[in-house]
Design an enzyme around this catalytic site. Structure first.
Site, PDB file in Angstrom:
ATOM      1  N   THR A 225      -0.511  -1.415   9.250  1.00  0.00           N
ATOM      2  CA  THR A 225      -1.379  -2.580   9.065  1.00  0.00           C
ATOM      3  C   THR A 225      -2.699  -2.222   8.389  1.00  0.00           C
ATOM      4  OG1 THR A 225      -2.217  -2.195  11.281  1.00  0.00           O
ATOM      5  CG2 THR A 225      -0.488  -3.870  11.044  1.00  0.00           C
ATOM      6  N   LYS A 226      -2.927  -0.948   8.128  1.00  0.00           N
ATOM      7  CA  LYS A 226      -4.189  -0.538   7.519  1.00  0.00           C
ATOM      8  C   LYS A 226      -4.031  -0.434   5.991  1.00  0.00           C
ATOM      9  CE  LYS A 226      -6.301  -0.297  11.496  1.00  0.00           C
ATOM     10  NZ  LYS A 226      -5.362  -0.254  12.622  1.00  0.00           N
ATOM     11  N   ASN A 227      -5.121  -0.117   5.307  1.00  0.00           N
ATOM     12  CA  ASN A 227      -5.090  -0.151   3.835  1.00  0.00           C
ATOM     13  C   ASN A 227      -4.162   0.899   3.230  1.00  0.00           C
ATOM     14  OD1 ASN A 227      -7.111  -1.911   4.495  1.00  0.00           O
ATOM     15  ND2 ASN A 227      -8.455  -1.301   2.823  1.00  0.00           N
TER      16      ASN A 227
END
Ligand SMILES: *Cc1c(COP(=O)(O)O)cnc(C)c1O
Length: 379
Positions: free
Chosen positions: A180-182
């Site tokens: 879910t992170k960049n």
């Protein structure tokens, strides 16, 4: 259906993961791990970085390195992910929550000093949505009281504060490569950033089951032994290989996320003027990374209507953290100091829109249309 998130994908991951599969060393600190760590150390001018299986584990390493123990207190916002607190609770610490700022949802630096006691050991700022906390003030408070600062920069890779990369300002910091992170290392992953020479060698030992195996591999000692407490905080090479493909495209990923963020920000400017929503704010001196786009509606009830409207349009727009101090474990392991003016009120109004690297302009336009329609229909 437009999902809230899809893991970033650049196209080079396949090739690197296969290369790692076919190499002779798939365990931690192999070729790809070294390449990733060097990339971080060079790109962010960071003293030492160590890949971990998750940001949660990087935070746990930070708590071990700071010798956090029973009775110690750690100050952090209540509006954060459970791991920020758990890492220190696992060592026996008491968590001291303070309120957040309404403009950024970051820890309110003006409330930190009054939460300090003689038991306080550390401050853990969380750079929410990849927007920096007011680090100069927090570092000055830490210096004045002899405290450590651990940046929870899970969402903060590629963001800066007064030109300095997030994660390189506190004594220690953690990034997340959860999907879910960049940037992701194939689903789960993290990084410990060490900005203070005192922690470098011990961090390697703690990460290698309490042994000086890292020094052994560098040829600095002729055998390795048990030196300290420790655990296994190394990810395998497949994770590092996946991540390396994304690091090579870090600028493109960052630029695309910012483009999407800017499209949303423009699209909701008029709604803000009409008092229907509040948009996120990025303080001067902070460059963010487009990690998240959120809107604050007028109430919990309006938010529920908005989310249900968006779901009918097949767009997923989740809310975010339930404040930790209001949760059963938060009550057991922590206390809130000062008044909860912003944390609960704004956590109940905040809703997040989809932002992911491979999202098309057409999808962004669909989200905007549906959201604008939703905002007018729920009034
Ligand atoms: C995602 C996140 C974490 C946990 O990261 P993992 O890599 O899933 O362990 C911790 N803190 C914050 C603020 C996060 O957003």
């Amino acid at each position: 259906m437009i999902p809230f998130n899809k893991p970033p994908y650049t196209g080079a991951e396949d090739q690197y993961v296969i290369a790692a599969m076919r190499s002779d060393k798939m365990s931690g600190d192999g070729e790809f791990s070294q390449r990733c760590q060097q990339w971080f150390e060079t790109s962010f001018a960071c003293l030492r970085t160590l890949l971990t299986p998750s940001c949660t584990q990087a935070l746990e390493m930070a708590a071990l390195l700071l010798d956090i123990g029973p009775g110690d207190e750690v100050i952090m916002p209540s509006y954060t992910f459970v791991s920020t607190a758990n890492a220190f609770v696992l060592r026996g610490a008491k968590i001291v929550f303070v309120d957040v700022r309404a403009d950024t949802m970051n820890i309110d630096e003006t409330l930190v000093e009054q939460a300090i006691t003689e038991r306080t050991k550390a401050i853990v700022p969380v750079h929410y949505a990849g927007v920096a906390c007011e680090m100069d003030t927090l570092m000055a408070i830490a210096e004045k009281y002899g405290l450590f600062v651990v940046e929870d920069a899970a969402q903060g890779m590629m963001s800066t504060y007064k030109g300095r990369p997030l994660g390189t300002i506190g004594h220690l910091a953690a990034y997340s490569f959860h999907e879910t992170k960049n940037y992701t290392s194939g689903g789960e992953g993290g990084l410990l950033l060490i900005n203070d020479e005192r922690f470098v060698l011990r961090a390697e030992v703690i990460r290698e089951k309490g042994t000086n195996r890292s020094q052994f591999f560098r040829g600095q000692v002729d055998k390795y032994t048990w030196r300290d407490i420790g655990s296994s905080f190394l990810p395998g090479e497949l994770q590092a290989a996946y991540l390396y493909a994304q690091l090579e495209k870090s600028k493109e990923i960052n630029a695309r996320r910012l483009q999407i963020w800017d499209m949303y920000h423009q699209a909701f400017a008029a709604s803000e003027l009409h008092g229907l929503v509040q948009r996120p704010q990025v303080p001067e001196g902070c460059e963010h990374n487009g990690h998240m786009y959120y809107l604050k509606l007028q109430s919990l009830d309006q938010r529920a209507k908005f989310i249900s409207h968006m779901r009918q349009r097949e767009i997923l727009t989740p809310f975010h953290y339930i404040p930790l101090h209001a949760s059963p474990a938060g009550q057991q392991f922590g206390r809130f100091v000062g008044d909860d003016v912003v944390t609960t009120r704004d956590s109940e109004r905040l809703v997040r829109l989809p932002v992911w690297f491979n999202m098309t302009d057409a999808m962004v336009a669909t989200v905007i249309d549906a959201a604008l329609e939703g905002l007018s229909s729920i009034q």
